[in-house]
Design a protein around this motif. Structure first.
Motif, PDB file in Angstrom:
ATOM      1  N   GLY A  93      91.990   9.340 -26.650  1.00  0.00           N
ATOM      2  CA  GLY A  93      91.279   8.502 -25.691  1.00  0.00           C
ATOM      3  C   GLY A  93      90.236   9.265 -24.891  1.00  0.00           C
ATOM      4  N   TYR A  94      89.776  10.384 -25.431  1.00  0.00           N
ATOM      5  CA  TYR A  94      88.801  11.200 -24.698  1.00  0.00           C
ATOM      6  C   TYR A  94      87.367  10.955 -25.155  1.00  0.00           C
ATOM      7  CZ  TYR A  94      93.075  13.431 -23.304  1.00  0.00           C
ATOM      8  OH  TYR A  94      94.336  13.643 -22.805  1.00  0.00           O
ATOM      9  N   GLY A  95      87.189   9.945 -25.963  1.00  0.00           N
ATOM     10  CA  GLY A  95      85.840   9.604 -26.412  1.00  0.00           C
ATOM     11  C   GLY A  95      85.325  10.489 -27.525  1.00  0.00           C
ATOM     12  N   GLY A  96      86.200  11.337 -28.079  1.00  0.00           N
ATOM     13  CA  GLY A  96      85.759  12.278 -29.113  1.00  0.00           C
ATOM     14  C   GLY A  96      85.266  11.626 -30.389  1.00  0.00           C
ATOM     15  N   VAL A  97      85.691  10.381 -30.634  1.00  0.00           N
ATOM     16  CA  VAL A  97      85.258   9.708 -31.862  1.00  0.00           C
ATOM     17  C   VAL A  97      84.315   8.538 -31.571  1.00  0.00           C
ATOM     18  CG1 VAL A  97      87.303  10.362 -33.167  1.00  0.00           C
ATOM     19  CG2 VAL A  97      87.307   8.206 -31.905  1.00  0.00           C
ATOM     20  N   LEU A  98      83.824   8.491 -30.345  1.00  0.00           N
ATOM     21  CA  LEU A  98      82.886   7.406 -30.022  1.00  0.00           C
ATOM     22  C   LEU A  98      81.459   7.851 -30.317  1.00  0.00           C
ATOM     23  CD1 LEU A  98      84.310   6.102 -26.618  1.00  0.00           C
ATOM     24  CD2 LEU A  98      84.753   5.253 -28.926  1.00  0.00           C
ATOM     25  N   ALA A  99      80.725   7.000 -30.988  1.00  0.00           N
ATOM     26  CA  ALA A  99      79.329   7.324 -31.297  1.00  0.00           C
ATOM     27  C   ALA A  99      78.509   7.259 -30.018  1.00  0.00           C
ATOM     28  CB  ALA A  99      78.791   6.347 -32.325  1.00  0.00           C
ATOM     29  N   THR A 100      77.538   8.130 -29.921  1.00  0.00           N
ATOM     30  CA  THR A 100      76.634   8.059 -28.766  1.00  0.00           C
ATOM     31  C   THR A 100      75.190   7.811 -29.212  1.00  0.00           C
ATOM     32  OG1 THR A 100      76.295  10.441 -28.832  1.00  0.00           O
ATOM     33  CG2 THR A 100      78.043   9.642 -27.382  1.00  0.00           C
ATOM     34  N   LYS A 101      74.933   7.987 -30.480  1.00  0.00           N
ATOM     35  CA  LYS A 101      73.574   7.777 -30.985  1.00  0.00           C
ATOM     36  C   LYS A 101      73.581   6.958 -32.269  1.00  0.00           C
ATOM     37  CE  LYS A 101      72.014  10.606 -27.823  1.00  0.00           C
ATOM     38  NZ  LYS A 101      71.454  10.025 -26.592  1.00  0.00           N
ATOM     39  N   GLY A 119      86.603  16.218 -25.685  1.00  0.00           N
ATOM     40  CA  GLY A 119      86.059  14.948 -26.170  1.00  0.00           C
ATOM     41  C   GLY A 119      84.670  14.704 -25.611  1.00  0.00           C
ATOM     42  N   MET A 120      84.436  13.487 -25.160  1.00  0.00           N
ATOM     43  CA  MET A 120      83.139  13.171 -24.555  1.00  0.00           C
ATOM     44  C   MET A 120      83.256  13.133 -23.036  1.00  0.00           C
ATOM     45  SD  MET A 120      80.499  10.106 -25.260  1.00  0.00           S
ATOM     46  CE  MET A 120      81.705   8.828 -25.465  1.00  0.00           C
ATOM     47  N   TRP A 121      84.321  12.499 -22.554  1.00  0.00           N
ATOM     48  CA  TRP A 121      84.400  12.273 -21.104  1.00  0.00           C
ATOM     49  C   TRP A 121      84.561  13.567 -20.314  1.00  0.00           C
ATOM     50  CZ3 TRP A 121      82.339   7.962 -21.479  1.00  0.00           C
ATOM     51  CH2 TRP A 121      82.791   6.976 -22.345  1.00  0.00           C
ATOM     52  N   ASN A 122      85.122  14.599 -20.944  1.00  0.00           N
ATOM     53  CA  ASN A 122      85.320  15.864 -20.230  1.00  0.00           C
ATOM     54  C   ASN A 122      84.283  16.921 -20.610  1.00  0.00           C
ATOM     55  OD1 ASN A 122      87.484  15.043 -18.721  1.00  0.00           O
ATOM     56  ND2 ASN A 122      89.022  15.756 -20.189  1.00  0.00           N
ATOM     57  N   ALA A 123      83.192  16.498 -21.230  1.00  0.00           N
ATOM     58  CA  ALA A 123      82.201  17.478 -21.707  1.00  0.00           C
ATOM     59  C   ALA A 123      81.651  18.318 -20.562  1.00  0.00           C
ATOM     60  CB  ALA A 123      81.080  16.771 -22.459  1.00  0.00           C
ATOM     61  N   GLY A 124      81.716  17.791 -19.344  1.00  0.00           N
ATOM     62  CA  GLY A 124      81.258  18.556 -18.181  1.00  0.00           C
ATOM     63  C   GLY A 124      82.132  19.765 -17.897  1.00  0.00           C
ATOM     64  N   HIS A 125      83.336  19.789 -18.478  1.00  0.00           N
ATOM     65  CA  HIS A 125      84.255  20.912 -18.252  1.00  0.00           C
ATOM     66  C   HIS A 125      84.232  21.914 -19.401  1.00  0.00           C
ATOM     67  CE1 HIS A 125      85.870  18.759 -14.845  1.00  0.00           C
ATOM     68  NE2 HIS A 125      86.211  17.734 -15.590  1.00  0.00           N
ATOM     69  N   SER A 126      83.324  21.735 -20.342  1.00  0.00           N
ATOM     70  CA  SER A 126      83.340  22.567 -21.560  1.00  0.00           C
ATOM     71  C   SER A 126      83.289  24.066 -21.263  1.00  0.00           C
ATOM     72  CB  SER A 126      82.162  22.200 -22.468  1.00  0.00           C
ATOM     73  OG  SER A 126      82.430  21.002 -23.129  1.00  0.00           O
ATOM     74  N   LEU A 127      82.403  24.442 -20.346  1.00  0.00           N
ATOM     75  CA  LEU A 127      82.195  25.862 -20.086  1.00  0.00           C
ATOM     76  C   LEU A 127      83.490  26.520 -19.608  1.00  0.00           C
ATOM     77  CD1 LEU A 127      79.993  28.007 -20.147  1.00  0.00           C
ATOM     78  CD2 LEU A 127      79.493  27.473 -17.758  1.00  0.00           C
ATOM     79  N   SER A 128      84.144  25.892 -18.627  1.00  0.00           N
ATOM     80  CA  SER A 128      85.390  26.482 -18.120  1.00  0.00           C
ATOM     81  C   SER A 128      86.505  26.361 -19.149  1.00  0.00           C
ATOM     82  CB  SER A 128      85.795  25.815 -16.802  1.00  0.00           C
ATOM     83  OG  SER A 128      86.027  24.436 -17.015  1.00  0.00           O
ATOM     84  N   PHE A 129      86.479  25.341 -19.937  1.00  0.00           N
ATOM     85  CA  PHE A 129      87.545  25.111 -20.921  1.00  0.00           C
ATOM     86  C   PHE A 129      87.508  26.161 -22.032  1.00  0.00           C
ATOM     87  CE2 PHE A 129      89.251  23.167 -24.787  1.00  0.00           C
ATOM     88  CZ  PHE A 129      90.437  22.609 -24.338  1.00  0.00           C
ATOM     89  N   PHE A 130      86.318  26.384 -22.577  1.00  0.00           N
ATOM     90  CA  PHE A 130      86.212  27.317 -23.709  1.00  0.00           C
ATOM     91  C   PHE A 130      86.004  28.760 -23.258  1.00  0.00           C
ATOM     92  CE2 PHE A 130      84.849  23.243 -25.589  1.00  0.00           C
ATOM     93  CZ  PHE A 130      85.727  23.174 -26.657  1.00  0.00           C
ATOM     94  N   GLY A 131      85.536  28.926 -22.040  1.00  0.00           N
ATOM     95  CA  GLY A 131      85.179  30.264 -21.581  1.00  0.00           C
ATOM     96  C   GLY A 131      83.733  30.545 -21.951  1.00  0.00           C
ATOM     97  N   ARG A 132      83.084  31.340 -21.106  1.00  0.00           N
ATOM     98  CA  ARG A 132      81.639  31.555 -21.277  1.00  0.00           C
ATOM     99  C   ARG A 132      81.306  32.131 -22.655  1.00  0.00           C
ATOM    100  NH1 ARG A 132      77.726  31.149 -17.759  1.00  0.00           N
ATOM    101  NH2 ARG A 132      79.168  30.879 -16.039  1.00  0.00           N
ATOM    102  N   LYS A 133      82.110  33.100 -23.092  1.00  0.00           N
ATOM    103  CA  LYS A 133      81.772  33.785 -24.346  1.00  0.00           C
ATOM    104  C   LYS A 133      81.883  32.820 -25.548  1.00  0.00           C
ATOM    105  CE  LYS A 133      83.190  37.406 -27.427  1.00  0.00           C
ATOM    106  NZ  LYS A 133      84.401  37.970 -27.969  1.00  0.00           N
ATOM    107  N   ASN A 134      83.034  32.179 -25.626  1.00  0.00           N
ATOM    108  CA  ASN A 134      83.236  31.294 -26.773  1.00  0.00           C
ATOM    109  C   ASN A 134      82.277  30.104 -26.745  1.00  0.00           C
ATOM    110  OD1 ASN A 134      85.179  32.862 -27.854  1.00  0.00           O
ATOM    111  ND2 ASN A 134      86.908  31.612 -27.182  1.00  0.00           N
ATOM    112  N   TYR A 135      82.077  29.572 -25.558  1.00  0.00           N
ATOM    113  CA  TYR A 135      81.168  28.424 -25.460  1.00  0.00           C
ATOM    114  C   TYR A 135      79.753  28.839 -25.872  1.00  0.00           C
ATOM    115  CZ  TYR A 135      79.122  24.081 -23.727  1.00  0.00           C
ATOM    116  OH  TYR A 135      78.466  22.874 -23.641  1.00  0.00           O
TER     117      TYR A 135
END
Lengths: 394, 578
Positions: free
Chosen positions: B83-91, B443-459
């Motif tokens: 339910g995180y929007g990971g499979v929702l189309a945006t384009k 997913g999509m809804w938490n994309a704003g947290h990507s940097l902290s989630f993956f870490g700067r290096k991996n992201y």
């Protein structure tokens, strides 16, 4: 009229159920129709999603969708696994009823409808021939037709008219005679149980049949009715009281063949002494198992037979997969039905059993069709056949 | 929308029976498990033009090559159970649904791994392994319907994760089809894949049908980059095969204890985790248990704070753990409930959504919170969501974090209130982060947290690879790497219409209110005749076009961050309204 759309679902307050659906998809991988196509449009989840839209917008079910709804075998596996306990079996019945009001029933159901209206049975054969199945046991049924008795055998249309299924009725009558049971047959007064109507969502037409059959049984002083057909059994024990009220079946008990045999064993009237050295796997008919929660009697009967080894399939009891014969799929989509039965036969083969057994005319037809032309060493036998063979009664 | 020619060619690639562009099918595959407020669909059009169900990795490769050439966005999908929007189309574009790639290719008893098609259902895999006396070490609570590849792509923890870690810890190797169609094995690909991807023109097989798969040139052993594809939501490539760790099938013993208070339950959770090694340690709050009671799924227990601690191992190991469990439960005044209740709760591990019937809608949210901060976090939630009906459960992972999952009861038929209620899911995560937590899945809804989630290096590595292999962001756009809004056609038209009408109306009012000012400075804006009204409408239309263009580049994450404040306020005003 537009305002009449989804009347059945609305009256039973089931129109909210598609909104309650959690879309978790647990129903998908247990659904024979979904597994046949792997398209979500065929899954309960997918159909609920589409129905939610139609119900909200008060739009009629389009013809192609109606066709998909009739690809369901009404096996009830979706209801069994549902996270939010949607009464899906009833829901699909009512959805089919909606299709009936739109005049979109599949052709085969229209045929069955006409047949029942003309001749009180699904085959459109004269009711005078109702007892054609007793030809091989005519000596055992002599004087039994419409006689006053406490026990009745209700054969149902399939066993009555389809030669390949007649053995189920014959076996039951042989067993009755072996046990010295005083029983009666309704003969030409045995009307279709109405199950095809219940499956197709036309409860009103089923009511008249229910009324007739119950009156006949009461007229003959019957207290116990024995069935080889779980569809008929379910109609009597679940649909009839639903339609006519619980008082309509008061004083009557309805037993599946396995329940009857088990009772005889428990009352000490029947015992198996001969060796029956075979490995058997048991298939739970949907209309007996999931629909009525009757799983154990057949197993207890099989375990009571010396030498018989019972091996369970991976999916058994409430997780049993469908034979492909339910929901009139055999009539609406015969090829798909064979594919579904093939999947169940595979599971039976995996147990290494010699015999796949069940107690249902519909399952019998499905598995025999599924095994035809298939390279398999497994054979299908109805429980009544195993019981009669084990008892070695003629 | 795709052209007829493109639909035909796509159907040719994937096979006619495995491709659909029918409207009902497109709608079905344009959503995930979460019900979205109606307005969201207008701000973010998730509809697609077709659905493809590839049967082999080669078909996936051919599909991606074709879509790259034709500039068609591609949204990979398992069984749509997240339910995180990971499979929702945006384009727009097409959905590539993987459930037909559902084989078990190899069970390696020596190395204790199993290789499967990404589309196999966890439940099926577990059943098949059980026949071999084996099982997986961790699986999601959605196992009866979710795919292995789906969990790898979405990430997270589940049943078994307290002992064996989340899906990240289970993945040994992946077969991935990169955006340009190359098929790689992640253990062989090497870190170079993420650092200096040069494009792989040489991989195309010459001289055959246009999109038929040919041998790949990329087979260099190197650093293991498997982990960079986990949690990536299929943005870096479509996962086609997964090699997972497996364990022997041993005794599983669920134990349930109930406690009278939150404090006692959390105290017990900490000690149980420290002193024993549960396979799965899970709790349910008293509110949740009461709601389960309302749907007849809560057997009577002494306390209402429920802990399920399941042990896995040899009979002797399990017996030892169970003994310790008894000890720590009694230390916190808890009651070890009967085997019947324990088996019930264990069987219910797949059924967190039972309470949806009380909604009839549920707004979910999930976040990791350190176990040591759980008590303060739950207290904070109580204060913050006062008056809201919600339930919280949590499962503790191998790092001592709690995957806290909230279910907010709602009714999507109350459109405004339901829309405003969306803030709760966002706030649940925000508060979790305040208490030292981290996002559960991106997913999509938490994309704003990507940097902290993956870490700067991996992201950074992931960004680099994305920009090199998929510079136009056609593979699952908007996931992990934040994307902009995609207004629906009707919403775009609405903006144009409103602007076209609004400008003349505003000018007309201005002409009534301050006629002198207008005549003095901008006399040409004064509505005097039909022609001037027409000109004003044209200006309005042009302004509308500009607004549409700007609105369509607003990042989703930005809108969510800003919108949460308005939704919070709006929820207070509109709660209970129809």
């Amino acid at each position: 009229m537009v305002s009449e759309l989804f009347k059945g679902l609305r009256e039973e307050e089931l129109d909210i159920e598609p909104t309650i659906c959690a879309r978790c998809g647990f129903c998908t991988f247990v659904c024979p129709a979904y597994l046949d196509t792997l398209w979500d449009s065929q899954s309960p989840r997918g159909k609920l999603f589409q129905l939610k839209d139609l119900i909200t917008k008060n739009k009629a079910i389009p013809a192609d969708f109606a066709e998909r709804i009739f690809k369901c075998t009404l096996c009830g596996a979706c209801e069994e696994i549902c996270q939010v306990n949607i009464p899906l079996l009833r829901f699909w019945q009512l959805a089919r009823g909606e299709i009936a009001t739109l005049g979109e029933w599949p052709e085969i159901i229209n045929f069955i409808d006409n047949a029942i209206q003309n001749s009180q049975n699904i085959m459109d054969i004269d009711q005078d021939d109702r007892l054609i199945w007793t030809d091989m046991v005519d000596d055992l049924v002599e004087g039994r037709v419409q006689k006053q008795a406490e026990v009745a055998y209700f054969a149902g249309c399939n066993i009555s008219y389809k030669g390949t299924l007649a053995h189920m009725g014959e076996n039951t009558v042989k067993l009755f005679s072996h046990l010295g049971i005083d029983f009666t047959l309704l003969g030409e007064n045995e009307f279709c149980c109405g199950n095809p109507y219940f499956v197709a969502g036309d409860f009103e037409s089923g009511t008249k049949l229910a009324d007739h059959n119950l009156s006949e049984l009461k007229r003959l002083g019957v207290k116990t009715v024995v069935f080889n057909c779980p569809g008929c059994h379910r109609a009597f024990s679940h649909e009839y009281p639903h339609l006519l009220g619980k008082e309509a079946i008061e004083g009557l008990e309805f037993l599946s063949f396995s329940q009857f045999v088990l009772r005889m064993i428990k009352e000490g009237k029947l015992s198996f002494t001969n060796q029956y050295p075979h490995v058997v796997t048991w298939h739970d008919p949907c209309e007996l198992g999931r629909h009525q929660d009757i799983y154990e009697p057949a197993r207890e009967v099989l375990r009571a037979i010396p030498g018989l080894e019972l091996r369970e399939m991976k999916h058994n009891r409430n997780r049993a997969r469908c034979c492909g014969g339910g929901g009139i799929l055999k009539g609406t989509n015969p090829v798909m039905s064979v594919r579904v039965s093939g999947r169940r036969i595979e599971m039976a083969e995996a147990t290494g059993a010699e015999i796949m057994a069940s107690e249902c005319p519909s399952c019998t037809m499905s598995f025999n069709d599924g095994m035809e032309g298939r390279e398999t060493s497994i054979v299908f036998k109805d429980l009544s056949q195993i019981v009669v063979e084990a008892l070695d009664i003629e | 929308m795709l052209k007829e020619r493109q639909l035909t060619e796509l159907a040719d690639i994937v096979g006619e029976d495995y491709f659909s562009s029918e409207e009902y099918m497109r709608k079905l595959y344009s959503q995930d498990i979460a019900a979205l407020p109606g307005l969201v669909h207008d701000l973010l059009d998730t509809s697609v033009s077709a659905v493809a169900q590839p049967t082999t990795s080669e078909v996936v490769a051919n599909l991606l090559q074709y879509c790259l050439k034709e500039r068609i966005p591609v949204v990979p999908r398992g069984h749509g159970t997240s339910g995180y929007g990971g499979v929702l189309a945006t384009k727009g574009g097409i959905v590539v649904e993987m459930t037909r790639m559902n084989e078990i290719y190899n069970i390696d008893r020596e190395n204790m791994t199993v290789e499967v098609g990404a589309g196999i259902i966890w439940g099926k895999l577990i059943e098949e392994l059980e026949d071999e006396g084996l099982t997986v070490a961790a699986y999601p609570s959605s196992a009866p319907s979710s795919t292995v590849g789906g969990w790898v792509a979405a990430g997270g923890t589940g049943i078994g994760s307290t002992k064996y870690g989340g899906i990240r810890e289970q993945v040994v190797d992946l077969e991935v089809v990169l955006p340009d169609g190359q098929i790689i094995k992640t253990t062989k690909a090497g870190i170079g894949l993420f650092q200096g991807y040069k494009g792989l023109d040489y991989m195309y097989h010459p001289g055959t049908d246009k999109y038929q798969w040919g041998p790949s040139g990329h087979d260099k052993p190197g650093d293991d980059v498997t982990g960079l594809f986990v949690d990536s939501n299929g943005t870096l490539g479509i996962i086609t095969k997964v090699k997972l760790k497996i364990i022997p099938l041993r005794t599983i013993q669920p134990m349930v204890a109930s406690f009278r208070s939150r404090k006692l339950m959390i105290g017990a959770l900490k000690d149980i985790l420290e002193a024993t090694r549960p396979f799965y340690l899970h709790f349910i709050t008293n509110d949740f248990y009461r709601m389960l009671g309302e749907v007849d799924k809560a057997p009577e227990t002494i306390g209402e704070w429920i802990v399920l601690s399941t042990y896995e191992g040899s009979d002797a190991e399990v017996a030892g753990e169970v003994e310790k469990f008894h000890h720590f439960v009694s230390r916190y005044g808890g009651t070890v409930e009967s085997d019947e209740i324990a088996n019930h709760e264990w069987a219910e591990r797949f059924y967190p959504l039972r309470i949806k019937r009380l909604g009839p809608s549920l707004a979910p949210s999930e976040v990791y919170v350190p176990l040591e901060h759980l008590e303060e976090y739950l207290e904070h939630l109580d204060r913050h969501f006062k008056g809201e009906k919600y339930a919280v459960e949590g499962a503790i992972d191998d790092l001592g974090e709690v995957a806290a999952l909230a279910w907010f009861l709602d009714d999507e038929r109350r459109k405004i209130s339901f829309l405003m209620g969306w803030y709760r899911s966002l706030d649940f995560i925000k508060l979790g982060l305040q208490h030292g937590g981290r996002a559960y899945s991106i997913g999509m809804w938490n994309a704003g947290h990507s940097l902290s989630f993956f870490g700067r290096k991996n992201y950074g590595l992931m960004e680099r690879m994305k920009s090199q292999t998929d510079p136009k962001n056609r593979l699952n756009p908007g996931k992990v790497f934040p994307a902009s809004l995609n207004l629906s056609i009707r919403f775009n038209l609405l903006i144009l219409l409103v602007a076209t009408i609004a400008v003349p109306v505003v000018l007309w009012f201005a002409g009534l209110l301050v006629p002198d000012l207008i005549m003095a400075y901008v006399p040409w804006l004064m509505l005097q005749d039909v022609m001037s009204v027409f000109i004003a409408m044209v200006i309005g239309l042009l302004i509308g076009v500009v607004v549409v263009e700007i609105a369509n580049i607003v990042p989703i994450t930005f809108l969510l961050a800003i919108g949460a404040h308005f939704m919070r306020l709006g929820r207070r005003i509109f709660k209970g309204s129809k």
